[in-house]
Design a protein around this motif. Structure first.
Motif, PDB file in Angstrom:
ATOM      1  N   SER A   1       0.771  -1.222   0.000  1.00 35.36           N
ATOM      2  CA  SER A   1       0.000   0.000   0.000  1.00 35.36           C
ATOM      3  C   SER A   1       0.807   1.280   0.000  1.00 35.36           C
ATOM      4  N   PRO A   2       1.018   1.820  -1.179  1.00 35.31           N
ATOM      5  CA  PRO A   2       1.773   3.056  -1.219  1.00 35.31           C
ATOM      6  C   PRO A   2       0.940   4.215  -0.700  1.00 35.31           C
ATOM      7  N   GLY A   3       1.612   5.103  -0.064  1.00 36.15           N
ATOM      8  CA  GLY A   3       1.145   6.418   0.299  1.00 36.15           C
ATOM      9  C   GLY A   3      -0.278   6.647   0.726  1.00 36.15           C
ATOM     10  N   PRO A   4      -0.625   7.922   0.789  1.00 35.32           N
ATOM     11  CA  PRO A   4      -1.868   8.308   1.430  1.00 35.32           C
ATOM     12  C   PRO A   4      -3.072   8.225   0.512  1.00 35.32           C
ATOM     13  N   THR A   5      -3.345   7.041  -0.009  1.00 42.72           N
ATOM     14  CA  THR A   5      -4.518   6.895  -0.844  1.00 42.72           C
ATOM     15  C   THR A   5      -5.766   6.784   0.009  1.00 42.72           C
TER      16      THR A   5
ATOM     17  N   ARG B   1      -8.768   9.293  -0.053  1.00 41.34           N
ATOM     18  CA  ARG B   1      -9.451   9.648  -1.279  1.00 41.34           C
ATOM     19  C   ARG B   1     -10.882   9.123  -1.218  1.00 41.34           C
TER      20      ARG B   1
ATOM     21  N   GLY C   1      -1.489   7.266  -9.866  1.00 45.54           N
ATOM     22  CA  GLY C   1      -0.547   8.062  -9.087  1.00 45.54           C
ATOM     23  C   GLY C   1       0.057   9.171  -9.926  1.00 45.54           C
ATOM     24  N   GLY C   2       0.450   8.810 -11.145  1.00 45.94           N
ATOM     25  CA  GLY C   2       1.144   9.762 -11.987  1.00 45.94           C
ATOM     26  C   GLY C   2       0.281  10.947 -12.403  1.00 45.94           C
TER      27      GLY C   2
ATOM     28  N   PRO D   1       5.647   8.806  -7.944  1.00 38.21           N
ATOM     29  CA  PRO D   1       4.551   9.567  -8.549  1.00 38.21           C
ATOM     30  C   PRO D   1       3.975  10.607  -7.590  1.00 38.21           C
ATOM     31  N   ARG D   2       4.168  10.384  -6.290  1.00 43.73           N
ATOM     32  CA  ARG D   2       3.601  11.327  -5.318  1.00 43.73           C
ATOM     33  C   ARG D   2       4.623  12.358  -4.849  1.00 43.73           C
TER      34      ARG D   2
ATOM     35  N   ALA E   1       4.319   8.450   5.799  1.00 43.32           N
ATOM     36  CA  ALA E   1       4.765   8.188   4.432  1.00 43.32           C
ATOM     37  C   ALA E   1       6.062   8.958   4.199  1.00 43.32           C
TER      38      ALA E   1
ATOM     39  N   THR F   1       7.018  10.432   1.777  1.00 36.00           N
ATOM     40  CA  THR F   1       6.815  11.652   1.003  1.00 36.00           C
ATOM     41  C   THR F   1       6.348  12.786   1.893  1.00 36.00           C
TER      42      THR F   1
ATOM     43  N   PHE G   1      -4.528  -8.552   2.059  1.00 36.15           N
ATOM     44  CA  PHE G   1      -4.558  -7.940   0.739  1.00 36.15           C
ATOM     45  C   PHE G   1      -5.221  -8.859  -0.267  1.00 36.15           C
TER      46      PHE G   1
ATOM     47  N   ARG H   1     -15.905   2.667   1.105  1.00 36.79           N
ATOM     48  CA  ARG H   1     -14.582   2.657   0.484  1.00 36.79           C
ATOM     49  C   ARG H   1     -14.220   1.286  -0.055  1.00 36.79           C
TER      50      ARG H   1
ATOM     51  N   HIS I   1      -8.475  -1.194  -1.514  1.00 35.84           N
ATOM     52  CA  HIS I   1      -7.143  -0.662  -1.806  1.00 35.84           C
ATOM     53  C   HIS I   1      -6.889   0.671  -1.107  1.00 35.84           C
ATOM     54  N   GLU I   2      -7.910   1.237  -0.516  1.00 30.91           N
ATOM     55  CA  GLU I   2      -7.719   2.507   0.179  1.00 30.91           C
ATOM     56  C   GLU I   2      -7.291   2.304   1.638  1.00 30.91           C
ATOM     57  N   PHE I   3      -7.139   1.036   2.045  1.00 29.56           N
ATOM     58  CA  PHE I   3      -6.838   0.767   3.448  1.00 29.56           C
ATOM     59  C   PHE I   3      -5.464   0.164   3.638  1.00 29.56           C
ATOM     60  N   SER I   4      -4.951   0.295   4.842  1.00 28.74           N
ATOM     61  CA  SER I   4      -3.696  -0.361   5.193  1.00 28.74           C
ATOM     62  C   SER I   4      -3.987  -1.803   5.587  1.00 28.74           C
TER      63      SER I   4
END
Lengths: 318, 364, 343
Positions: free
Chosen positions: A23-27, A30, A315-316, B18-19, B283, B285, C105, C153, C156-159
């Protein structure tokens, strides 16, 4: 003590990646968007696919409003206007019976697309169902269904279509049926391969563990997750179906005169290719453009529906 | 201790994502002496793996910007030409990765893969390299080394594969061995075998070892020195006893408290709930401005927590070779709860002292 | 904890055919994933099931819920034999027994919202409809420590930790009596593991659940369990109160396992004597005759080759171990079947 109050240890946590290497970053914050809207949004960022979709939408609209758009009727014969080269009066010229080719191309779109959609529709429904059952149940169901598909697949496609048309007689509906039958094994295979992967997913097992029936598993979990390759295949098959309709009509087995169909027009124009190139050129261009756009859309969808690509692009593009 | 094998100074890694830019490693300094084991501990995303990949130039070019100094036996790895770096990777530093399944090429025999590595860095002929390969497999405790040479990775168990990978890493007698979660994918009994093996080899060859792991239990058994990473920074380091028995950074304490502990005695038959660290790591970033742990910290005992980054400062005596340091504004440290009570139940307790004596003795 | 048995397994076997199907059946052997397990799980207790990879612990957990077919033995759930259940009855079993999976996951359908995932059991069993359903989903989310407004939600929006909470909420939706947690914390980071362990403990107490906690992590198992069962090569080789098994194991394998668990105490680690086992676990397709641990056991002696040891009471009250060191008890190996089917 300074600073904000400390959240209780077992409190709801907002945020990102606390599990291993994922899980990348602060999604997380959203707002939820339906998947299909996200798909459309991503597709719009792919210029070729976006242009292709627009052109296809144009062609479909043209086919729907053909009567209104066409300057003349498809079979309005006008002998004194025969074999005229493109002009303001007849932008695409006229054929050997003086019929307006622009009108016939516009009206032919309906025929070609109807056959294409119908054929792919037949193949999609039956092929996907067969692939779904074969992939999900495996064992003898798989063996029986897929061996039948192999046999169908092993048969030369054109021969099979000709055989169907020979039995049922020519005409648009039967052309669609013939093409549809030929494409069933393709959809069955694509679906089966995709289902084999999805079937083993833990979430399918999880759903079974709470008591979901096979029907529910298939419709709510397996099919939606197995869908991306099927969607791509649909787009590409539409291209081939339009082409196949043209080929069968060209051979005289598909659409029958005087109905306009691009393939048929191409066949009719063949005899005049050295004195009136426009007879074959414009229907040919229509076929080319439609097939190209379905293929480009298929490629675009393939990229967009791939989850890895999806993450990158989402992301991009922020 | 003699001159250090590896000396890392102010290592920083920034990745393009990307972020936006991600500061994955932010000013890491440590050194590893010959025969010494330094454990780098942290959770996922702490930057522990990236920090060693950066040393060996294994991060994708164009994506990662690495600055600082990393002297391997006096030579700076970070400014080295790629050609030289390739030469150094074998004899200078060997590396063992987490997944024994994917670090071996499935279509080549074990022998091919070993011989390849040996021949790339020596001028041994094929037969000699093969003999050396067999010796190495014997050294890492594989039964039938000669036979194993002709087998494919899928024919070996996970533990055997990890031994092969260690053999490959050792094939050019490196001065430094880097193990990145090398035992994480293995069962505990196999993990114990591998740890024993590495410790034995280290004693024999005097290698420096950098052991990257998330498992504080493994650290306690293997490390001389510990470096705790969080948010790309070293938040605490010192000898293994200092850091684990007397943790000073609130994060280290949180991590230890979150660990179910076999040695912790039950109270009235009930083991108390685990302490948890609320929230999730930041994160890379979007690192917090002050102390990197501040947003999750249960202490926040200082006005500077929120605004000023705490330096890595010595706690307790500075008169020792390896001072205990922590990067926190809140240093008053209660001794770790339970650490004294622990020895009671576990102590020297060798398993099997109770119910079972020597089998024959009991049976006769 | 009451003395009432909720789940009872007797001689449970799960054997898989190996080798090909169709034309290649000639080569086929048998993989004995679970090979004769007797196990009672009491209502309201947490039973920890520990063992190394390939020991059959997950297969057993799945078999207890009929998610994997058994090839022998019987399983009773609340007094009813479930091995032959069909249709409606098996659906009822699925409501009364839930499962939490390892990988958060993979265990949530990426195309369905949290609300759709958590409400699936409610729909399948027709428990709640419309507004009631939404209210129940909100209640379940709050029960597992998530905010009720995350319902819309996607996973994929969760840890990872949050997803695992969603997975737990789904398992609890049908108000089950019995929950199987299959390596439920194995893919989580240490600090998140602690959150989930605490949550499971809290839920177990709050809802009076019976919990089967399957894990390779002896520390976590000992932390959460009332009793611990240790599996080796398809068999339960030791079982007893968590405290007893966790500190004073009676079976050499458990001792080795316990001694291999790294402890976060440097001084203890230095003083500790390790029982380092040699070799690898034999393949479940070639189970040794007699005691299945004998090939790696530091104490193996004559009877171990020939007599398959049965569980016998030893050590603390309620503790049982299958080991001839405590007296030779068991069934003599019968050559045709008991001996390995090595090629």
């Amino acid at each position: 003590m300074t600073g904000a109050p400390v959240p209780p240890p077992d409190a709801p946590v907002a945020g990102q990646g606390d599990a291993k290497g994922t899980s990348p970053g602060p999604t997380a914050l959203r707002p939820a968007r339906p998947r299909w809207r996200e798909t459309l949004g991503l597709l719009a960022r792919n210029p070729t696919a976006a242009v292709a979709s627009l052109v296809l939408v144009g062609i479909v609209l043209m086919a729907i409003f053909d009567e209104t758009l066409a300057p003349q009727g498809p079979s309005e014969v006008s002998v004194q206007d025969r074999l005229q080269s493109p002009s303001w009066a007849h932008p695409f010229g006229t054929d050997d019976l003086g019929r307006d080719i622009l009108s016939r191309v516009i009206l032919g779109a309906g025929v070609s697309l109807r056959v294409g959609f119908l054929a792919v529709g037949i193949a999609l429904v039956i092929g996907t169902l067969i692939g779904l059952l074969a992939g999900f149940y495996g064992r003898w169901v798989d063996d029986v269904l897929m061996r039948v598909m192999d046999m169908l697949f092993a048969f030369p496609a054109v021969l099979l279509a000709i055989a169907v048309l020979a039995v049922r007689g020519p005409g648009s509906g039967n052309t669609a049926l013939a093409i549809g039958i030929v494409y069933i094994p393709i959809f069955a295979r694509v679906t089966r391969a995709s289902v084999l992967g999805v079937r083993e997913e833990v979430y399918v097992r999880a759903s079974r563990s709470v008591g979901a029936s096979d029907f529910r598993l298939l419709t709510r979990h397996v099919l939606p997750n197995a869908a991306p390759p099927i969607i791509v295949q649909t787009s590409i098959s539409l291209a081939f179906a339009v082409l196949a309709e043209a080929a069968l009509s060209f051979l005289g087995l598909g659409t029958q005169p005087p109905n306009p169909s691009w393939g048929l027009m191409l066949a009719e124009g063949r005899g005049f290719i050295d004195i009136a190139w426009w007879l074959a050129f414009f229907p040919g261009m229509a076929i080319f453009l439609t097939v190209l756009c379905f293929n480009l859309l298929g490629d675009g969808l393939r990229d967009v529906l791939d989850p890895r690509q999806r993450t990158l692009m989402a992301g991009g593009g922020r | 201790m003699s001159a250090p094998v590896l000396e890392v100074e102010d290592l920083r890694v920034r990745l393009r994502t990307p972020r936006g830019p991600a500061d994955v490693v932010n000013g890491l300094s440590y050194s590893v002496g010959a025969g010494e084991t330094v454990a780098v501990v942290g959770e996922s995303g702490s930057g522990k793996s990236v920090s060693v990949l950066a040393l060996l130039g294994l991060l994708p070019q164009g994506v990662a910007t690495v600055t600082g100094r990393a002297l391997l036996q006096g030579e700076d790895l970070l400014t080295m030409q790629p050609e030289r770096l390739r030469q150094v990777r074998g004899p200078g530093a060997g590396m063992v990765f987490q997944d024994p399944m994917t670090s071996l090429n499935p279509v080549l025999t074990i022998g091919r893969q070993l011989v390849e590595g040996i021949r790339a860095h020596t001028d041994l002929d094929k037969a000699a390299a093969r003999r050396r390969a067999a010796d190495l497999l014997g050294e890492v405790g594989l039964p039938d080394p000669a036979g194993t040479l002709d087998r494919y990775p899928h024919e070996l168990s996970g533990g055997m594969r990890q031994r092969v990978i260690i053999a490959i890493a050792l094939s050019n007698s490196p001065a430094l061995l880097i193990a990145d979660e090398a035992t994480t994918a293995l069962d505990v009994t196999v993990q114990a075998q591998i740890i024993d093996l590495v410790e034995g080899l280290q004693a024999e060859r005097g290698m420096g070892v950098v052991w990257i792991t998330h498992d504080l239990g493994v650290v306690a058994g293997i490390a001389d020195r510990v470096l705790v990473m969080y948010g790309g920074r070293c938040v605490e380091d010192g000898t293994v006893d200092d850091v684990l028995e007397n943790p000073s950074h609130p994060y280290t304490r949180g991590l230890l408290g979150a660990l179910p502990d076999l040695a912790q005695p039950a109270v009235d038959g009930v083991v108390p709930d685990l302490a948890t660290v609320p929230g999730v790591p930041p994160a890379p970033t979007d690192l917090p401005k002050g102390c990197v742990f501040w947003p999750r910290c249960p202490v926040r005992g200082d006005a500077r927590c929120e605004t000023e980054q705490p330096p890595l400062a010595i706690i307790g005596s500075s008169d020792v070779a390896l001072p205990h340091r922590a990067a926190t504004w809140c240093t008053e440290s209660p001794a770790r709860a339970g650490s004294t009570a622990v020895s009671g139940t576990f102590g020297t307790g060798s398993p099997g002292t109770s119910g079972i004596e020597s089998p024959r003795g009991r049976l006769r | 904890m009451s003395g009432e048995v909720l789940v009872s397994a007797r001689g449970v076997e799960v054997h898989f055919p190996t080798g090909g199907r169709g034309f290649r059946t000639a080569q086929a052997g048998v993989l004995r994933a679970v090979d004769g397990v007797d196990l009672d799980i009491y209502r309201g207790e947490t039973l920890g099931l520990v063992g190394e990879s390939g020991c059959g612990k997950s297969t057993l957990g799945n078999a207890l819920l009929r998610l994997v077919p058994t090839t022998g033995g019987s399983i009773a759930f609340d007094g009813t034999d479930i091995t032959g259940l069909q249709g409606r009855r098996i659906k009822e079993l699925r409501r009364r027994a839930g499962m939490v999976f390892q990988d958060p996951f993979a265990s949530l359908d990426p195309r369905r919202t949290v609300a759709q995932t958590v409400s699936e059991p409610l729909e399948v069993h027709g428990l709640r409809k419309g507004r009631d359903k939404a209210a129940r989903v909100a209640e379940l989310l709050e029960l597992v420590g998530l905010d009720a407004n995350v319902a819309g939600r996607y996973p994929h929006e969760f840890s990872g930790g949050q997803r695992q909470r969603v997975g737990i909420a789904r398992a609890l939706a049908g108000e089950p009596d019995f929950l199987v947690c299959d390596e439920a914390i194995a893919s989580l980071d240490v600090s998140v593991q602690a959150q989930v362990l605490n949550l499971l403990r809290r839920l177990q107490r709050q809802l009076g659940l019976t919990l089967l906690f399957i894990s390779h992590d002896l520390s976590a198992v000992r932390h959460i369990s009332d009793r611990i069962a240790v599996m080796y090569l398809g068999r339960v080789v030791e079982i007893g109160p968590a405290e007893a098994v966790g500190t004073d194991p009676q079976m050499p394998y458990t001792q080795a396992l316990l001694s291999a668990v790294p402890l976060p105490h440097p001084k203890l680690e230095r003083e500790r004597k390790r029982v380092v086992l040699t070799g690898d676990v034999p393949s479940p397709a070639a189970v040794p005759s007699g005691c299945r641990f004998r090939t790696r056991c530091p104490y193996a002696f004559e009877p171990c080759d020939d007599v398959d040891p049965a569980l016998q009471p030893v050590g603390a009250p309620g503790q049982q171990a299958a080991c001839h060191l405590h007296g030779v008890v068991g069934t003599p190996a019968t050559t045709p079947d008991g001996v390995t089917a090595t090629p």
